[in-house]
Design an enzyme around this catalytic site. Structure first.
Site, short mmCIF file in Angstrom:
data_model
loop_
_atom_site.label_atom_id
_atom_site.label_comp_id
_atom_site.label_asym_id
_atom_site.label_seq_id
_atom_site.Cartn_x
_atom_site.Cartn_y
_atom_site.Cartn_z
N LEU A 149 4.79 1.01 0.62
CA LEU A 149 5.73 1.63 -0.32
C LEU A 149 5.47 3.13 -0.32
O LEU A 149 4.37 3.56 -0.68
CB LEU A 149 5.55 1.05 -1.73
CG LEU A 149 5.70 -0.47 -1.87
CD1 LEU A 149 5.43 -0.89 -3.30
CD2 LEU A 149 7.10 -0.91 -1.44
N SER A 197 0.82 -1.20 0.00
CA SER A 197 0.00 0.00 0.00
C SER A 197 0.86 1.25 0.00
O SER A 197 1.97 1.27 0.53
CB SER A 197 -0.92 0.00 1.23
OG SER A 197 -1.58 1.24 1.36
N ASP A 198 0.33 2.29 -0.61
CA ASP A 198 0.94 3.61 -0.49
C ASP A 198 0.64 4.16 0.90
O ASP A 198 -0.23 3.65 1.61
CB ASP A 198 0.38 4.54 -1.57
CG ASP A 198 1.04 5.90 -1.54
OD1 ASP A 198 2.20 6.00 -1.13
OD2 ASP A 198 0.37 6.88 -1.93
N LYS A 199 1.36 5.19 1.30
CA LYS A 199 1.14 5.78 2.62
C LYS A 199 0.17 6.96 2.56
O LYS A 199 -0.91 6.91 3.14
CB LYS A 199 2.48 6.23 3.21
CG LYS A 199 2.35 7.10 4.46
CD LYS A 199 3.72 7.58 4.91
CE LYS A 199 3.60 8.71 5.92
NZ LYS A 199 3.16 9.98 5.31
N THR A 200 0.54 7.99 1.81
CA THR A 200 -0.24 9.23 1.81
C THR A 200 -1.57 9.04 1.10
O THR A 200 -1.62 8.64 -0.06
CB THR A 200 0.56 10.35 1.13
OG1 THR A 200 1.81 10.50 1.80
CG2 THR A 200 -0.20 11.66 1.20
#
Length: 296
Positions: A273, A112-115
């Site tokens: 990521l 998963s992306d963070k932001t």
């Protein structure tokens, strides 16, 4: 040059998606075709051997072959996947292509992306440390007035941090102050003249310090503590005096831990990521119960 011709051209030019399910269906179709042809041939041979009319047995063999073909199977698979997409939409998940449903069901690792995925995706003002002219926490301008001043300086910028300050000022119902001679320094911050405050600067603490504003040890400790927690700290000064340090942070979504825990109970391996700084990523990973090797 007809409409039907154009449709035929577009259909022929469409990309053929190959997924594990479509490959299994293709293999099943080939095997089934061979089996049907063998059975049809045996039906014809056995019938003729037993003395039946050859034309009659040929018709029976063809009828067997046609009736045994599961022509409704592709449609049934498509309808099943469409129903699955509908149920996912009810749970706020949108799939662009139907084969993606199958790929998602076959996944073993989810990164998963963070932001905006694990976080709210919009920075918020989380802490304000105000100082008086002597650089000690005290009865200087109130935090609300400091937010008003910082938001006024950021009024004409599009930086995400500006959005956080402007949103906070709006929540407090604070009118923006007029700023004279505003100037933006790319990568550092901005400055301008504000009545009652004089020449004000807002931006990176390093830039503010380089302009001649002194930081006391307790201010530096507060700054480092906030950055260690994953926040971005901006400094606000007026007439070479430090007025405040403001911590701005993209907070974790309240439902993120529950969602990741549910994925882990399904046997999926998780990863994050992100192109963000390592500090905020590690702090978020610790809050979500992820190991360092699951973060990148």
């Amino acid at each position: 040059q007809t409409e039907l011709g154009e449709i035929h051209r577009l259909v022929g030019a469409a990309d053929v998606l190959s997924t594990p399910l479509t490959r299994k269906l293709a293999w099943f179709g080939k095997v089934l075709t061979v089996v049907i042809l063998v059975l049809a041939g045996l039906t014809f041979v056995v019938g003729v051997f037993r003395g039946e009319d050859a034309a009659y047995m040929l018709t029976a063999a063809v009828a067997l072959a046609v009736g045994a073909i599961p022509e409704g199977l592709p449609a049934a698979v498509t309808i099943t996947m469409a129903i699955g997409v509908g149920r996912m939409v009810e749970r706020h998940a949108i799939i662009r292509k139907l084969p993606a449903v199958e790929a998602l069901g076959s996944a073993t690792v989810i990164c998963s992306d963070k932001t905006g995925t694990l976080t709210l995706g919009r920075p918020l003002v989380t802490a304000i440390e105000a100082f008086d002219a002597g650089h000690a926490p005290g009865p200087g301008p109130s935090p609300d007035r400091l937010v008003q001043l910082a938001a006024s300086l950021e009024a004409d910028t599009r930086h995400p941090l500006a959005h956080a300050l402007l949103q906070r000022a709006q929540e407090l119902e604070l009118p923006l102050l007029p700023v004279q001679q505003p100037r933006t320094i790319a990568g550092d911050g901005l400055e301008g003249e504000v009545e009652g405050y004089g020449r004000c600067r807002l931006g990176r603490p390093g830039w503010i310090a380089a302009s001649g504003v002194a930081f006391a040890p307790e201010q530096q400790r507060w700054l480092e503590a906030q950055e260690a927690c994953g926040a971005t700290v901006v400094a606000l000064s007026a007439e070479q005096q430090l007025l405040a340090l403001l911590a701005i942070e993209d907070l974790m979504r309240p439902d993120a831990p529950e969602a990741l825990a549910e994925l882990q109970t399904m046997g999926l391996r998780l990863g994050v990521l992100s192109g963000d700084r390592q500090g905020p990523v590690k702090r978020l990973g610790a809050a979500l119960g992820l190991r360092p090797e699951q973060l990148a």
